[in-house]
Design a protein around this motif. Sequence first.
Motif, mmCIF file in Angstrom:
data_model
loop_
_atom_site.group_PDB
_atom_site.id
_atom_site.type_symbol
_atom_site.label_atom_id
_atom_site.label_comp_id
_atom_site.label_asym_id
_atom_site.label_seq_id
_atom_site.Cartn_x
_atom_site.Cartn_y
_atom_site.Cartn_z
ATOM 1 N N ASP A 95 -4.268 13.079 3.400
ATOM 2 C CA ASP A 95 -3.465 11.899 3.053
ATOM 3 C C ASP A 95 -4.346 10.902 2.310
ATOM 4 O O ASP A 95 -5.565 11.064 2.253
ATOM 5 C CB ASP A 95 -2.800 11.259 4.291
ATOM 6 N N PHE A 96 -3.735 9.908 1.717
ATOM 7 C CA PHE A 96 -4.507 8.871 1.017
ATOM 8 C C PHE A 96 -3.634 7.649 0.779
ATOM 9 O O PHE A 96 -2.407 7.708 0.892
ATOM 10 C CB PHE A 96 -5.051 9.380 -0.336
ATOM 11 N N LYS A 97 -4.308 6.559 0.448
ATOM 12 C CA LYS A 97 -3.630 5.279 0.185
ATOM 13 C C LYS A 97 -3.942 4.816 -1.227
ATOM 14 O O LYS A 97 -5.096 4.899 -1.668
ATOM 15 C CB LYS A 97 -4.147 4.254 1.203
ATOM 16 N N GLU A 107 0.865 -1.178 0.000
ATOM 17 C CA GLU A 107 0.000 0.000 0.000
ATOM 18 C C GLU A 107 0.900 1.225 0.000
ATOM 19 O O GLU A 107 1.861 1.286 0.768
ATOM 20 C CB GLU A 107 -0.893 0.022 1.240
ATOM 21 N N TYR A 113 3.326 0.320 3.036
ATOM 22 C CA TYR A 113 2.859 -0.657 4.028
ATOM 23 C C TYR A 113 2.750 -2.009 3.336
ATOM 24 O O TYR A 113 2.358 -2.072 2.165
ATOM 25 C CB TYR A 113 1.489 -0.247 4.592
ATOM 26 N N ARG A 163 1.178 11.659 2.230
ATOM 27 C CA ARG A 163 0.650 12.553 3.270
ATOM 28 C C ARG A 163 1.108 13.985 3.038
ATOM 29 O O ARG A 163 2.283 14.230 2.756
ATOM 30 C CB ARG A 163 1.184 12.128 4.639
ATOM 31 N N VAL A 190 1.105 5.150 0.696
ATOM 32 C CA VAL A 190 0.404 6.252 1.370
ATOM 33 C C VAL A 190 1.161 7.549 1.090
ATOM 34 O O VAL A 190 2.392 7.578 1.154
ATOM 35 C CB VAL A 190 0.295 5.983 2.895
ATOM 36 N N ARG A 200 0.551 9.786 15.388
ATOM 37 C CA ARG A 200 0.775 8.972 16.604
ATOM 38 C C ARG A 200 2.225 8.532 16.701
ATOM 39 O O ARG A 200 2.868 8.695 17.741
ATOM 40 C CB ARG A 200 -0.111 7.712 16.580
ATOM 41 N N ARG A 217 -14.166 5.774 12.231
ATOM 42 C CA ARG A 217 -13.126 5.284 13.138
ATOM 43 C C ARG A 217 -13.296 5.875 14.537
ATOM 44 O O ARG A 217 -13.118 5.201 15.529
ATOM 45 C CB ARG A 217 -11.729 5.675 12.635
ATOM 46 N N ASP A 271 -13.117 6.370 2.072
ATOM 47 C CA ASP A 271 -12.609 5.238 2.862
ATOM 48 C C ASP A 271 -11.081 5.199 2.839
ATOM 49 O O ASP A 271 -10.465 4.624 3.739
ATOM 50 C CB ASP A 271 -13.108 3.900 2.285
ATOM 51 N N THR A 272 -10.477 5.742 1.798
ATOM 52 C CA THR A 272 -9.026 5.578 1.605
ATOM 53 C C THR A 272 -8.263 6.908 1.602
ATOM 54 O O THR A 272 -7.047 6.912 1.403
ATOM 55 C CB THR A 272 -8.741 4.841 0.280
ATOM 56 N N CYS A 273 -8.995 8.000 1.769
ATOM 57 C CA CYS A 273 -8.366 9.336 1.794
ATOM 58 C C CYS A 273 -8.835 10.066 3.051
ATOM 59 O O CYS A 273 -9.940 9.822 3.528
ATOM 60 C CB CYS A 273 -8.851 10.201 0.629
ATOM 61 N N ARG A 274 -8.022 10.994 3.539
ATOM 62 C CA ARG A 274 -8.531 11.942 4.545
ATOM 63 C C ARG A 274 -8.845 13.246 3.829
ATOM 64 O O ARG A 274 -7.974 13.819 3.173
ATOM 65 C CB ARG A 274 -7.526 12.190 5.664
ATOM 66 N N ALA A 313 -1.532 13.231 10.417
ATOM 67 C CA ALA A 313 -2.813 12.669 10.871
ATOM 68 C C ALA A 313 -2.593 11.185 11.122
ATOM 69 O O ALA A 313 -1.542 10.631 10.767
ATOM 70 C CB ALA A 313 -3.909 12.864 9.819
ATOM 71 N N GLY A 314 -3.569 10.559 11.742
ATOM 72 C CA GLY A 314 -3.599 9.111 11.889
ATOM 73 C C GLY A 314 -2.327 8.525 12.462
ATOM 74 O O GLY A 314 -1.752 9.046 13.421
ATOM 75 N N SER A 315 -1.872 7.437 11.819
ATOM 76 C CA SER A 315 -0.748 6.678 12.383
ATOM 77 C C SER A 315 0.551 7.481 12.390
ATOM 78 O O SER A 315 1.391 7.312 13.268
ATOM 79 C CB SER A 315 -0.559 5.366 11.623
#
Length: 239
Positions: A175-177, A90, A121, A94, A92, A103, A216, A197-200, A98-100
């Motif tokens: 971001d997106f995948k 995958e 990924y 960005r 990604v 974190r 989520r 589902d696959t983008c912010r 955001a997200g992972s």
Amino acid sequence: MNRGEMLYEGKAKRVYLTDDPDRVWVEYKDDATAFNARKKGKITGKGQLNNQISSFFFRYLREKGIENHFLETLSDTEQIVKKVAILPVEVVVRNRAAGSLARRLGLEEGISFSRPVVEFYYKDDRLDDPLINEDHIRLLNAATDDQLAMMRQTALKVNRLLSKLMEERGITLVDFKLEFGLNREGHLLLADEISPDTCRFWEAATGQKLDKDRFRRDLGNVENAYREIWNRLGGETRV
Ligand code: UDP
């Protein structure tokens, strides 16, 4: 074209064979999952919206010279795409934290980057899709060096095109995948799905989240958020 046997059922889509060995029939479902399917739910209307949004983006990218698997939208929830073998990587991209990433690196959500960040990924549910680097991809034989270079370059081009398209519609692409697959001739194509589902997607004026983070994080109004994205793309009529 006739729908044949089901080839694969994923978290958000079913894929069927057709009478053409180079084409598959994809059906988008209302099912939603997050955190490697540890959270499950249903978002009424999501299948229809993601089918239309994804069709729109793939069509747009093709017009801009990015080859992809998309062929035609068949119905509210169905599309025909070229049959490809998806690579287990995958990609990604960005533009903001955001997200992972927020974190993992302890970054405040929303800070913007001067250059986009590309990540890979490894697609493996048993391993929880771990973050991998280019050496790991080589080690796993998950993609060749040429495929990797093409995926990175295409992902950055998609980022430039979709960031601009969305910005003009008052939406920030955070971001997106992306996923890529090989056709029968071994040619690498952009594939899978591009949707909330696959983008912010954040509304630029308010910062409001218009994507799967509403599911989520239990923020509510998930369907309305997806519909808002579709409306901003000119929605209402089927593409
Ligand atoms: N993403 C995706 N499928 C995945 C993992 C991530 O479509 O299996 C998308 C996600 O929607 C976001 C981007 O990739 O737009 C980056 O996701 P992140 O690594 O931040 O993971 P998350 O915290 O969302 O699980």
